[in-house]
Design a protein around this motif. Structure first.
Motif, PDB file in Angstrom:
ATOM      1  N   SER A  19       0.835  -1.201   0.000  1.00  0.00           N
ATOM      2  CA  SER A  19       0.000   0.000   0.000  1.00  0.00           C
ATOM      3  C   SER A  19       0.870   1.252   0.000  1.00  0.00           C
ATOM      4  O   SER A  19       2.106   1.173  -0.007  1.00  0.00           O
ATOM      5  CB  SER A  19      -0.900   0.014   1.249  1.00  0.00           C
ATOM      6  N   HIS A  20       0.231   2.403   0.037  1.00  0.00           N
ATOM      7  CA  HIS A  20       0.982   3.659   0.038  1.00  0.00           C
ATOM      8  C   HIS A  20       1.788   3.833   1.313  1.00  0.00           C
ATOM      9  O   HIS A  20       2.746   4.604   1.349  1.00  0.00           O
ATOM     10  CB  HIS A  20       0.025   4.841  -0.142  1.00  0.00           C
ATOM     11  N   TRP A  21       1.426   3.111   2.386  1.00  0.00           N
ATOM     12  CA  TRP A  21       2.161   3.242   3.650  1.00  0.00           C
ATOM     13  C   TRP A  21       3.622   2.828   3.497  1.00  0.00           C
ATOM     14  O   TRP A  21       4.484   3.279   4.258  1.00  0.00           O
ATOM     15  CB  TRP A  21       1.500   2.396   4.735  1.00  0.00           C
ATOM     16  N   ALA A  22       3.914   1.953   2.563  1.00  0.00           N
ATOM     17  CA  ALA A  22       5.276   1.440   2.386  1.00  0.00           C
ATOM     18  C   ALA A  22       6.051   2.190   1.312  1.00  0.00           C
ATOM     19  O   ALA A  22       7.224   1.879   1.081  1.00  0.00           O
ATOM     20  CB  ALA A  22       5.230  -0.048   2.045  1.00  0.00           C
ATOM     21  N   GLU A  23       5.460   3.169   0.676  1.00  0.00           N
ATOM     22  CA  GLU A  23       6.134   3.879  -0.400  1.00  0.00           C
ATOM     23  C   GLU A  23       7.276   4.732   0.141  1.00  0.00           C
ATOM     24  O   GLU A  23       7.179   5.324   1.219  1.00  0.00           O
ATOM     25  CB  GLU A  23       5.143   4.770  -1.154  1.00  0.00           C
ATOM     26  N   ASP A  24       8.351   4.813  -0.632  1.00  0.00           N
ATOM     27  CA  ASP A  24       9.487   5.640  -0.232  1.00  0.00           C
ATOM     28  C   ASP A  24       9.093   7.113  -0.150  1.00  0.00           C
ATOM     29  O   ASP A  24       9.517   7.822   0.771  1.00  0.00           O
ATOM     30  CB  ASP A  24      10.643   5.478  -1.225  1.00  0.00           C
ATOM     31  N   GLU A  25       8.317   7.566  -1.105  1.00  0.00           N
ATOM     32  CA  GLU A  25       7.911   8.978  -1.157  1.00  0.00           C
ATOM     33  C   GLU A  25       6.547   9.172  -0.512  1.00  0.00           C
ATOM     34  O   GLU A  25       5.655   9.800  -1.076  1.00  0.00           O
ATOM     35  CB  GLU A  25       7.883   9.461  -2.614  1.00  0.00           C
ATOM     36  N   LEU A  26       6.381   8.649   0.667  1.00  0.00           N
ATOM     37  CA  LEU A  26       5.095   8.758   1.361  1.00  0.00           C
ATOM     38  C   LEU A  26       4.801  10.210   1.714  1.00  0.00           C
ATOM     39  O   LEU A  26       5.663  10.926   2.226  1.00  0.00           O
ATOM     40  CB  LEU A  26       5.129   7.920   2.635  1.00  0.00           C
ATOM     41  N   ASP A  27       3.565  10.624   1.448  1.00  0.00           N
ATOM     42  CA  ASP A  27       3.134  11.992   1.739  1.00  0.00           C
ATOM     43  C   ASP A  27       2.218  11.969   2.957  1.00  0.00           C
ATOM     44  O   ASP A  27       1.019  11.701   2.844  1.00  0.00           O
ATOM     45  CB  ASP A  27       2.411  12.589   0.522  1.00  0.00           C
ATOM     46  N   LEU A  28       2.782  12.237   4.126  1.00  0.00           N
ATOM     47  CA  LEU A  28       1.981  12.305   5.352  1.00  0.00           C
ATOM     48  C   LEU A  28       1.599  13.753   5.619  1.00  0.00           C
ATOM     49  O   LEU A  28       2.466  14.629   5.635  1.00  0.00           O
ATOM     50  CB  LEU A  28       2.778  11.763   6.547  1.00  0.00           C
ATOM     51  N   ARG A  67       3.101   3.251  11.717  1.00  0.00           N
ATOM     52  CA  ARG A  67       2.579   2.355  10.688  1.00  0.00           C
ATOM     53  C   ARG A  67       3.371   2.499   9.394  1.00  0.00           C
ATOM     54  O   ARG A  67       3.675   1.508   8.712  1.00  0.00           O
ATOM     55  CB  ARG A  67       1.101   2.668  10.448  1.00  0.00           C
ATOM     56  N   ALA A  68       3.721   3.736   9.050  1.00  0.00           N
ATOM     57  CA  ALA A  68       4.477   3.986   7.828  1.00  0.00           C
ATOM     58  C   ALA A  68       5.885   3.402   7.911  1.00  0.00           C
ATOM     59  O   ALA A  68       6.424   2.915   6.918  1.00  0.00           O
ATOM     60  CB  ALA A  68       4.551   5.489   7.564  1.00  0.00           C
ATOM     61  N   VAL A  69       6.490   3.443   9.087  1.00  0.00           N
ATOM     62  CA  VAL A  69       7.827   2.860   9.250  1.00  0.00           C
ATOM     63  C   VAL A  69       7.744   1.338   9.206  1.00  0.00           C
ATOM     64  O   VAL A  69       8.547   0.663   8.549  1.00  0.00           O
ATOM     65  CB  VAL A  69       8.456   3.330  10.578  1.00  0.00           C
ATOM     66  N   ARG A  70       6.752   0.773   9.898  1.00  0.00           N
ATOM     67  CA  ARG A  70       6.606  -0.687   9.939  1.00  0.00           C
ATOM     68  C   ARG A  70       6.340  -1.253   8.548  1.00  0.00           C
ATOM     69  O   ARG A  70       6.930  -2.272   8.146  1.00  0.00           O
ATOM     70  CB  ARG A  70       5.476  -1.078  10.886  1.00  0.00           C
ATOM     71  N   ALA A  71       5.449  -0.602   7.810  1.00  0.00           N
ATOM     72  CA  ALA A  71       5.131  -1.077   6.458  1.00  0.00           C
ATOM     73  C   ALA A  71       6.355  -1.006   5.558  1.00  0.00           C
ATOM     74  O   ALA A  71       6.613  -1.920   4.774  1.00  0.00           O
ATOM     75  CB  ALA A  71       3.987  -0.254   5.878  1.00  0.00           C
ATOM     76  N   TRP A  72       7.105   0.071   5.672  1.00  0.00           N
ATOM     77  CA  TRP A  72       8.301   0.226   4.845  1.00  0.00           C
ATOM     78  C   TRP A  72       9.340  -0.843   5.176  1.00  0.00           C
ATOM     79  O   TRP A  72       9.962  -1.413   4.277  1.00  0.00           O
ATOM     80  CB  TRP A  72       8.878   1.621   5.057  1.00  0.00           C
ATOM     81  N   LEU A  73       9.537  -1.127   6.465  1.00  0.00           N
ATOM     82  CA  LEU A  73      10.495  -2.159   6.862  1.00  0.00           C
ATOM     83  C   LEU A  73      10.099  -3.520   6.284  1.00  0.00           C
ATOM     84  O   LEU A  73      10.950  -4.269   5.780  1.00  0.00           O
ATOM     85  CB  LEU A  73      10.579  -2.247   8.390  1.00  0.00           C
ATOM     86  N   VAL A  95      10.873   8.031  18.545  1.00  0.00           N
ATOM     87  CA  VAL A  95      12.065   8.592  19.184  1.00  0.00           C
ATOM     88  C   VAL A  95      12.942   7.468  19.720  1.00  0.00           C
ATOM     89  O   VAL A  95      14.157   7.426  19.481  1.00  0.00           O
ATOM     90  CB  VAL A  95      11.680   9.564  20.319  1.00  0.00           C
ATOM     91  N   GLU A  96      12.325   6.539  20.451  1.00  0.00           N
ATOM     92  CA  GLU A  96      13.072   5.418  21.013  1.00  0.00           C
ATOM     93  C   GLU A  96      13.628   4.521  19.904  1.00  0.00           C
ATOM     94  O   GLU A  96      14.761   4.029  19.983  1.00  0.00           O
ATOM     95  CB  GLU A  96      12.170   4.604  21.936  1.00  0.00           C
ATOM     96  N   ARG A 106      12.212  10.878   7.608  1.00  0.00           N
ATOM     97  CA  ARG A 106      11.240  11.362   6.623  1.00  0.00           C
ATOM     98  C   ARG A 106       9.834  11.448   7.209  1.00  0.00           C
ATOM     99  O   ARG A 106       9.111  12.421   6.968  1.00  0.00           O
ATOM    100  CB  ARG A 106      11.226  10.458   5.389  1.00  0.00           C
ATOM    101  N   VAL A 107       9.433  10.456   7.978  1.00  0.00           N
ATOM    102  CA  VAL A 107       8.057  10.447   8.481  1.00  0.00           C
ATOM    103  C   VAL A 107       7.895  11.270   9.754  1.00  0.00           C
ATOM    104  O   VAL A 107       6.767  11.482  10.196  1.00  0.00           O
ATOM    105  CB  VAL A 107       7.555   9.009   8.727  1.00  0.00           C
ATOM    106  N   THR A 108       8.995  11.725  10.347  1.00  0.00           N
ATOM    107  CA  THR A 108       8.892  12.503  11.579  1.00  0.00           C
ATOM    108  C   THR A 108       9.233  13.981  11.397  1.00  0.00           C
ATOM    109  O   THR A 108       8.918  14.790  12.269  1.00  0.00           O
ATOM    110  CB  THR A 108       9.817  11.949  12.673  1.00  0.00           C
ATOM    111  N   THR A 109       9.862  14.339  10.275  1.00  0.00           N
ATOM    112  CA  THR A 109      10.234  15.727  10.037  1.00  0.00           C
ATOM    113  C   THR A 109       9.230  16.387   9.120  1.00  0.00           C
ATOM    114  O   THR A 109       9.073  15.950   7.980  1.00  0.00           O
ATOM    115  CB  THR A 109      11.635  15.811   9.394  1.00  0.00           C
TER     116      THR A 109
END
Length: 249
Positions: free
Chosen positions: A76-85, A96-102, A176-177, A240-243
């Motif tokens: 899904s889009h959650w795993a895309e490199d260029e995810l737009d949050l 969720r976006a990090v887990r899907a990408w991993l 963060v952790e 990417r997903v936190t900044t």
């Protein structure tokens, strides 16, 4: 019979509409109901919903197990490199976006390993009976396969680390952790015997005994490269997903 004075006293005891609006997070100019803004994601089952100053992801109403299955996120889009949050996306969706990408990275590496194995069998049929392993010095295919396998193992480790952090951390501190754990792992790799001297010198332990730098075994060097590439890409994903966009400068 109520008098005009009684009516004024009753009105004085009632909260003003402006006060009510402030309590509910609305302005005096808002409509009676909060406006609902939605943004559909092409090709996806859910959508972003913005209402009353809150942003949340809305899943389909129907009871569809696939819509809630984390494995479905891998494609899904959650795993895309260029995810737009969107700005203000809550922490659980960023996790969720990090887990899907991993998970997607692990599958991608597994696919590349399978391709290498197929090519090795086609080009070196005599090597089929002697599969690559850590104790056997191999050729080009063996070294490339060792790198891919090391990356798979590293992504597996990262997925397990993220799950452990989710279990023991608060909902606002998961990434963060996890990010700190990724940096710690990068430091370990920077201090590994296979690490080139030029790699992340600021992460090297200063009181570590200086060792004569010898060229590492090609297989060990490939395994180190597979692990460190996975860590560096994961660090980039978390950033990417936190900044928020626009804060990179």
């Amino acid at each position: 019979m109520p008098t005009d004075s009684d009516d004024r006293d009753q009105r004085d005891r009632l909260p003003s509409q402006q006060a009510l609006n402030g309590h509910l997070g609305q302005s005096a100019d808002d409509d009676e109901e909060d406006p609902v803004e939605t943004r559909d994601v092409p090709g996806q089952r859910g959508r972003w919903v913005h209402q009353g100053g809150l942003l949340f992801w809305e899943e389909p109403d129907e009871d569809d197990a696939a819509a809630r299955d984390p494995r479905a996120d891998l494609s899904s889009h959650w795993a895309e490199d260029e995810l737009d949050l969107p700005d203000g996306a809550p922490e659980p969706l960023r996790v969720r976006a990090v887990r899907a990408w991993l998970g997607k990275q692990r599958l991608t590496e597994s696919g590349e390993l399978g391709d290498l194995l197929a090519r090795r069998r086609a080009e070196q049929p005599d090597a089929v009976a002697a599969p690559a392993d850590a104790s056997r010095a191999g050729g080009v295919f063996d070294v490339a396969m060792a790198e891919r396998q090391a990356a798979i193992d590293e992504y597996e480790r990262l997925i397990e680390t993220l799950a452990a952090v989710e279990q023991h951390s608060g909902t606002r501190s998961v990434l963060v952790e996890f990010y700190l754990a990724v940096v710690d792992r990068l430091s370990d790799l920077a201090n590994a015997p296979e690490a080139p001297r030029s790699f992340a010198p600021h992460l090297r332990v200063s009181d570590q005994p200086e060792q004569a730098h010898t060229r590492p075994d090609p297989r060990a060097a490939a395994e180190w490269q597979g692990r460190v590439d996975a860590i560096l890409l994961t660090r980039q994903r978390v950033e990417r997903v936190t900044t928020p966009e626009g804060d990179d400068d």
